[in-house]
Motif scaffolding. Structure first.
Motif, PDB file in Angstrom:
ATOM      1  N   THR A 115      -1.465   8.414  10.258  1.00 39.80           N
ATOM      2  CA  THR A 115      -2.484   7.642   9.392  1.00 39.80           C
ATOM      3  C   THR A 115      -1.646   6.476   9.167  1.00 39.80           C
ATOM      4  N   ASP A 119       0.839  -1.252  -0.020  1.00 42.60           N
ATOM      5  CA  ASP A 119      -0.007  -0.182   0.038  1.00 42.60           C
ATOM      6  C   ASP A 119       0.991   1.404   0.063  1.00 42.60           C
ATOM      7  N   ASP A 124      -2.879   2.630  10.241  1.00 42.14           N
ATOM      8  CA  ASP A 124      -3.182   1.849   8.912  1.00 42.14           C
ATOM      9  C   ASP A 124      -2.172   0.413   9.292  1.00 42.14           C
ATOM     10  N   GLU A 144      -3.843  -3.489  10.245  1.00 42.80           N
ATOM     11  CA  GLU A 144      -3.503  -4.574   9.361  1.00 42.80           C
ATOM     12  C   GLU A 144      -2.796  -5.687  10.325  1.00 42.80           C
TER      13      GLU A 144
END
Length: 372
Positions: free
Chosen positions: A329, A267, A333, A337
């Motif tokens: 952020t 990502d 994230d 995960e």
């Protein structure tokens, strides 16, 4: 007539992709291009490079792989066509070690050197990011400042920012090889500029005199770059994960293997970090000096030395750096995960809890009886 081509890097110029693809195509290359890519395992070229430089790469010299280089030499000696060695760690070989390598290859009619080179405008941020992925904590501006200072005074210590020129000074590196290999047999392959119709694979094989259309096996293109925000998150994380607080094997498996390799790479939203205006001006001037030096040396060039000019600043770049919220952020994230991936904590079966309670009650009764 046989020739051995020695591809010496440089690091961060697409070498891993080239080596993976060469290994995948080694049987085809042998059959249709008379090109031997020796070794019994893909990492034999790595072991050959580190065993050539045991003082520098002592931690990586593995006695179990001591026979990799003699085996590769025997394979090349027995082959009547051309052969190729490829590893970026050959770039750091001293003049004496280059001499040893060329003596080992003296059975060949010719020895050629191939070096892949990318412009400093892309190379500096790429090497800096790689350093951050290996526990370094310097900011990009600190890294470039130290690189510039060492360019002016090579006696300065590398410092926290990590090494650069010993792997990337292609002018000095090629001068060492030129003591044993004539300039006309030294080939600079420039990494194509963004938007070029050429590919590094095609240029590299052209330097070897091989038709790229004949080697048909491809390899997946993996994302190997983090965004500027992800890199800043990792750099700050490194403040808490230095060698005095975490074993390298744990850092390598968890941070590099899982956090970076499995999660962040999947990502990598946003562009990677780029040089700021002042850094870019310095890199452009330094690149011009280096380009002039290799142009005067008379080496063969596949591509064009113009590819090594520092390109104009990207219109999408920003030099304010990621904001705190952007870094937060990324961190959130990543934690989310990890929660999704983490194994569920073990829950004791009810029978086990009951059994423990029975034991506890019995112990309490025994204790009470003794006290009476």
């Amino acid at each position: 007539m046989s020739s051995v081509y020695v591809h010496i890097g440089l690091p961060k110029t697409g070498t891993t992709h080239l080596q993976d693809r060469l290994w995948r195509n080694r049987d085809i290359a042998l059959r249709v291009a008379d090109l031997l890519y020796p070794g019994n395992a893909i990492d034999d070229h790595f072991h050959a490079a580190v065993h050539l430089q045991p003082g520098r790469y002592l931690d990586w010299v593995d006695p179990e792989h001591a026979k990799a280089w003699p085996t590769m030499v025997a394979q090349m000696r027995a082959w009547n066509g051309n052969a190729l060695l490829s590893h970026e760690l050959f770039a750091t070989a001293t003049a004496e070690q280059v001499g040893q390598l060329t003596r080992d290859l003296s059975f060949a009619d010719e020895i050629h050197v191939v070096v892949t080179v990318r412009d400093l405008g892309r190379q500096l941020p790429s090497v800096w990011q790689e350093n951050v992925k290996n526990q370094r904590r310097a900011r990009l501006d600190e890294f470039v400042q130290r690189v510039a200072a060492i360019a002016d005074d090579p006696s300065l210590p590398v410092g926290e920012e990590g090494p650069f020129w010993e792997f990337q000074d292609y002018v000095t590196i090629l001068k060492r090889w030129e003591q044993y290999v004539p300039a006309e047999r030294i080939h600079i392959v420039t990494v194509p500029a963004k938007g070029s119709s050429d590919s590094l694979w095609e240029r590299f094989l052209l330097a070897l005199g091989v038709d790229a259309t004949q080697l048909t096996e491809t390899v997946p293109t993996a994302n190997a770059s983090l965004s500027a925000t992800q890199t800043e998150f990792l750099r700050r994380l490194n403040d808490r994960l230095q060698p005095d607080s975490i074993d390298w094997a744990r850092y390598e498996r968890i941070v590099k293997g899982q956090l970076i390799g499995e999660i962040l790479f999947a990502d990598a939203a946003g562009p990677p970090a780029e040089l700021g205006p002042a850094q870019r001006d310095w890199a452009a001037a330094q690149a011009s000096r280096m380009i002039g030096a290799v142009a005067d040396a008379g080496y063969s060039v596949v591509g064009t030395l113009d590819d090594l000019d520092v390109a104009a600043e990207s219109s999408a770049s920003t030099h304010d750096g990621p904001t705190q919220d952007e870094v937060l952020t990324v961190a959130l994230d990543l934690i989310a995960e990890l929660v999704q991936r983490a194994p569920l904590p073990r829950v004791r079966p009810r029978w086990e809890t009951k059994a423990r309670n029975v034991v506890r009650r019995a112990q309490r009764r025994v204790t009470a009886a003794v006290r009476r």
